[in-house]
Design an enzyme around this catalytic site. Structure first.
Site, PDB file in Angstrom:
ATOM      1  N   GLU A  33       0.856  -1.186   0.000  1.00  0.00           N
ATOM      2  CA  GLU A  33       0.000   0.000   0.000  1.00  0.00           C
ATOM      3  C   GLU A  33       0.892   1.236   0.000  1.00  0.00           C
ATOM      4  O   GLU A  33       1.703   1.412   0.918  1.00  0.00           O
ATOM      5  CB  GLU A  33      -0.912   0.043   1.245  1.00  0.00           C
ATOM      6  CG  GLU A  33      -1.833   1.262   1.224  1.00  0.00           C
ATOM      7  CD  GLU A  33      -2.662   1.441   2.497  1.00  0.00           C
ATOM      8  OE1 GLU A  33      -2.124   1.243   3.604  1.00  0.00           O
ATOM      9  OE2 GLU A  33      -3.841   1.805   2.373  1.00  0.00           O
ATOM     10  N   LYS A 282      -5.954 -17.483  35.770  1.00  0.00           N
ATOM     11  CA  LYS A 282      -5.870 -18.936  36.005  1.00  0.00           C
ATOM     12  C   LYS A 282      -6.998 -19.450  36.899  1.00  0.00           C
ATOM     13  O   LYS A 282      -7.425 -20.591  36.753  1.00  0.00           O
ATOM     14  CB  LYS A 282      -4.518 -19.293  36.612  1.00  0.00           C
ATOM     15  CG  LYS A 282      -3.371 -19.204  35.622  1.00  0.00           C
ATOM     16  CD  LYS A 282      -2.075 -19.712  36.207  1.00  0.00           C
ATOM     17  CE  LYS A 282      -0.947 -19.588  35.201  1.00  0.00           C
ATOM     18  NZ  LYS A 282       0.336 -20.084  35.666  1.00  0.00           N
ATOM     19  N   ASP A 318       1.175 -26.870  34.914  1.00  0.00           N
ATOM     20  CA  ASP A 318       2.256 -26.317  35.742  1.00  0.00           C
ATOM     21  C   ASP A 318       2.680 -27.324  36.802  1.00  0.00           C
ATOM     22  O   ASP A 318       3.863 -27.459  37.140  1.00  0.00           O
ATOM     23  CB  ASP A 318       1.772 -25.056  36.489  1.00  0.00           C
ATOM     24  CG  ASP A 318       1.728 -23.826  35.591  1.00  0.00           C
ATOM     25  OD1 ASP A 318       2.407 -23.824  34.551  1.00  0.00           O
ATOM     26  OD2 ASP A 318       1.008 -22.867  35.941  1.00  0.00           O
ATOM     27  N   GLY A 353      -0.530 -18.680  42.354  1.00  0.00           N
ATOM     28  CA  GLY A 353      -0.904 -19.738  41.417  1.00  0.00           C
ATOM     29  C   GLY A 353       0.186 -20.803  41.287  1.00  0.00           C
ATOM     30  O   GLY A 353      -0.100 -22.000  41.369  1.00  0.00           O
ATOM     31  N   TYR A 439      11.635 -17.756  35.489  1.00  0.00           N
ATOM     32  CA  TYR A 439      12.503 -18.101  34.352  1.00  0.00           C
ATOM     33  C   TYR A 439      12.990 -16.869  33.584  1.00  0.00           C
ATOM     34  O   TYR A 439      13.725 -17.001  32.614  1.00  0.00           O
ATOM     35  CB  TYR A 439      11.809 -19.081  33.403  1.00  0.00           C
ATOM     36  CG  TYR A 439      10.509 -18.590  32.840  1.00  0.00           C
ATOM     37  CD1 TYR A 439       9.314 -18.849  33.491  1.00  0.00           C
ATOM     38  CD2 TYR A 439      10.482 -17.830  31.668  1.00  0.00           C
ATOM     39  CE1 TYR A 439       8.104 -18.382  32.992  1.00  0.00           C
ATOM     40  CE2 TYR A 439       9.287 -17.363  31.158  1.00  0.00           C
ATOM     41  CZ  TYR A 439       8.108 -17.632  31.819  1.00  0.00           C
ATOM     42  OH  TYR A 439       6.924 -17.146  31.331  1.00  0.00           O
ATOM     43  N   GLN A 467       5.751 -27.488  30.971  1.00  0.00           N
ATOM     44  CA  GLN A 467       4.317 -27.161  30.973  1.00  0.00           C
ATOM     45  C   GLN A 467       3.825 -26.866  29.550  1.00  0.00           C
ATOM     46  O   GLN A 467       2.722 -27.233  29.180  1.00  0.00           O
ATOM     47  CB  GLN A 467       3.967 -26.047  31.975  1.00  0.00           C
ATOM     48  CG  GLN A 467       4.582 -24.649  31.755  1.00  0.00           C
ATOM     49  CD  GLN A 467       3.893 -23.833  30.667  1.00  0.00           C
ATOM     50  OE1 GLN A 467       2.681 -23.967  30.482  1.00  0.00           O
ATOM     51  NE2 GLN A 467       4.646 -23.036  29.948  1.00  0.00           N
TER      52      GLN A 467
END
Ligand code: NAP
Length: 502
Positions: A33, A282, A318, A353, A439, A467
């Site tokens: 474009e 979660k 997890d 969690g 992590y 996971q």
């Protein structure tokens, strides 16, 4: 069944730059474009004779959030000249369409923009665009929630005529990836990150390399990560690469979601085959699924949804991922029968969690758990669900502790607070195994100090990959390409660490 066409919008300031950018954009674009409203005195004959891809000529006036400030008659004349010179498409706004006189064989895109909302009567607007002479009606609206995209998807699925339908804004980004899935004639992309022509536009190289938009069709299965925020998530990188490696017709997108239950209700009808659930959804996601796998029900949180036969089932990958990563580090050769966690003293810092998922998994394997959390309330609640002991983190550090395994399931030490640690070095003594669920960064301060004192360690990456691999296997029935997934995450995190240092 056309695969996704990518149209890169160029806002080049002059003809020379336009020529250079067209040549470069051709690598990722199916169409280009030319936003003539950004260009100072565009030399259309030169630009069009050098076009490496079919071109859409657009000259957006200020009232439609463009840059063109000159007389309307000259703007229309410029577009008519582009038609005469062979441009494949001309884009003209709905309120100007009646002034445009065809001078060539371009297909006419008549466009409607709503920069504030997604109006209810999209069918009525589509009909007006058709009546105005559109070969390709174009509707671009602003999304205030993820479900605004559904209104456009619904329109695209119903109309017969080739149509472009996209949502602007952060909530609308998925429409730019999934456009072809619902039948949009094309999706617009920016030339590079930072050079967007509309809010939420994604750079063409990302659409092609990460989301493989050019291969999305009406039978492509949709997956994604549901969170808020979600733009930082590494999951699209890892799952799209895994789908690609397995040769699967699936795409994985970031779903920025405010209300997870409403999202699940709406996207059920739009081919959602599964998703990852992340912070802060979660727990609330339990309410949006038809069934919950028993351990996930006990944990009270799901991080994965699988669709089968129109029903959603919630899982928690997890839990097994963390336990498996710890067991792999504890297991000695020749002692494979029972869990090496049985009878071990496991101190878990954190009761959110991740803490809940890890604690339930460790208990299932016979570990002797002590929960240590910053706030007393959450520690007690988890300890009462598990029937184990709880303590505040402050008391734990005041009185000291003995542990076979120390788990950090708190956010302490997570980027950007990389100098933080939940447990100072003086408490780390071999042979305690130290596992950090964090992590990002890959090597947290806790892990670094544990290694320095001679403790064996397990990084959050080991849990993260496990996971994600379990999710991939639930969704596809194929073995996950774990090495590929790990390589991608490592590379991304190392790059983020380098960028943060610079
Ligand atoms: P969450 O539900 O928000 O819980 C956060 C937990 O961290 C709470 O227990 C909180 O204590 C504690 N906390 C926060 N800041 C702290 C600090 N400065 N010092 C001590 N405790 C602190 O989050 P989550 O889902 O459990 O995630 C926790 C961490 O695990 C995050 O870093 C996340 O990235 C990581 N995680 C990793 C994986 C993986 O695959 N490796 C998977 C899931 C989560 P209060 O109760 O006192 O607020």
């Amino acid at each position: 069944m056309a695969d996704g066409l990518i149209c890169t919008s160029l806002k080049s300031p002059n003809t020379e730059t336009g020529l250079a950018e067209m040549a470069e954009a051709a690598e990722h674009a199916d169409l280009i474009e030319l936003r003539l409203d950004y260009m100072d005195r565009p030399d259309l004959p030169r630009l069009l004779s050098a076009r490496p891809r079919p071109v859409i000529a657009t000259c957006r006036p200020v009232r439609e959030m463009g840059r063109y400030r000159g007389p309307e008659s000259e703007r229309i004349a410029l577009l008519e000249q582009a038609d005469h010179l062979g441009a494949e498409f001309i884009d003209i706004e709905l309120d100007s369409a009646s002034q445009f006189r065809r001078r060539g064989r371009a297909r006419l895109i008549v466009s409607y923009h709503d920069f504030e909302s997604t109006p209810a009567d999209l069918d009525g607007i589509h009909a007006r665009l058709v009546r105005a002479g559109a070969d390709i009606p174009k509707l671009v609206t602003f999304a205030h929630s993820i479900t605004d995209n559904c209104s456009l998807f619904h329109l695209l699925e119903r109309v017969q005529q080739p149509t472009i339908g996209l949502c602007m804004g952060e909530f609308g980004q998925i429409s730019r990836i999934l456009a072809a899935r619902f039948g949009s004639f094309l999706t617009f992309a920016s030339f590079r990150a930072g050079e967007e022509c509309a809010p939420g536009q994604i750079a063409a190289p990302i659409l092609r390399a990460l989301y493989r938009v050019h291969r999305i069709r009406s039978d492509t299965d949709i997956y994604g990560v549901v969170g808020n925020p979600v733009s930082h998530s590494l999951s699209p990188h890892l799952h799209n690469a895994a789908f690609e490696a397995a040769g699967l017709n699936k795409v994985y997108v970031p779903f920025l979601v405010g209300d997870v239950v409403e999202f699940l209700r709406s996207f059920r009808a739009f081919g959602l085959r599964g998703c990852s659930i992340t912070i802060p959804h979660k727990e609330a996601a339990l309410e949006g699924v038809d069934e919950v796998e028993p351990l996930a029900r006990q944990i009270g949180a799901i991080n994965t949804i699988v669709e089968r036969g129109g029903r959603f089932t919630g899982h928690n990958t997890d839990c097994a991922a963390a336990v498996d990563a710890i067991e792999a580090a504890l297991r000695r050769p020749g002692h494979a029968s029972d869990s090496p966690l049985r009878g071990k003293r496991v101190v878990i810092v954190g009761a959110g969690g991740a803490g809940r998922a890890i604690a339930f998994g460790v208990r299932q394997r016979g570990g002797d758990i002590l929960i240590a959390n910053r706030s007393r309330y959450r520690a007690d609640r988890l300890a009462s669900d598990l029937r184990c002991k709880a303590i505040t983190l402050r008391t734990l550090l005041k009185q000291g502790f003995e542990a076979d395994v120390l788990v950090n399931a708190s956010s302490a030490g997570m980027y950007p607070n990389v100098e933080e640690t939940p447990v100072p070095r003086k408490f780390l003594r071999p042979p305690t195994l130290v596992f950090d669920a964090v992590y990002n960064p890959l090597r947290t301060r806790l892990l670094r100090e544990a290694e320095e004192t001679g403790c064996p360690t397990v990084s959050g990456l080991a849990m993260f990959i496990r996971q994600a691999a379990a999710q991939f296997e639930l969704w596809t029935g194929h073995a996950a390409p774990r090495d590929l997934m790990e390589g991608i995450v490592r590379k991304k995190l190392e790059k983020r660490a380098t960028d943060a240092r610079e």
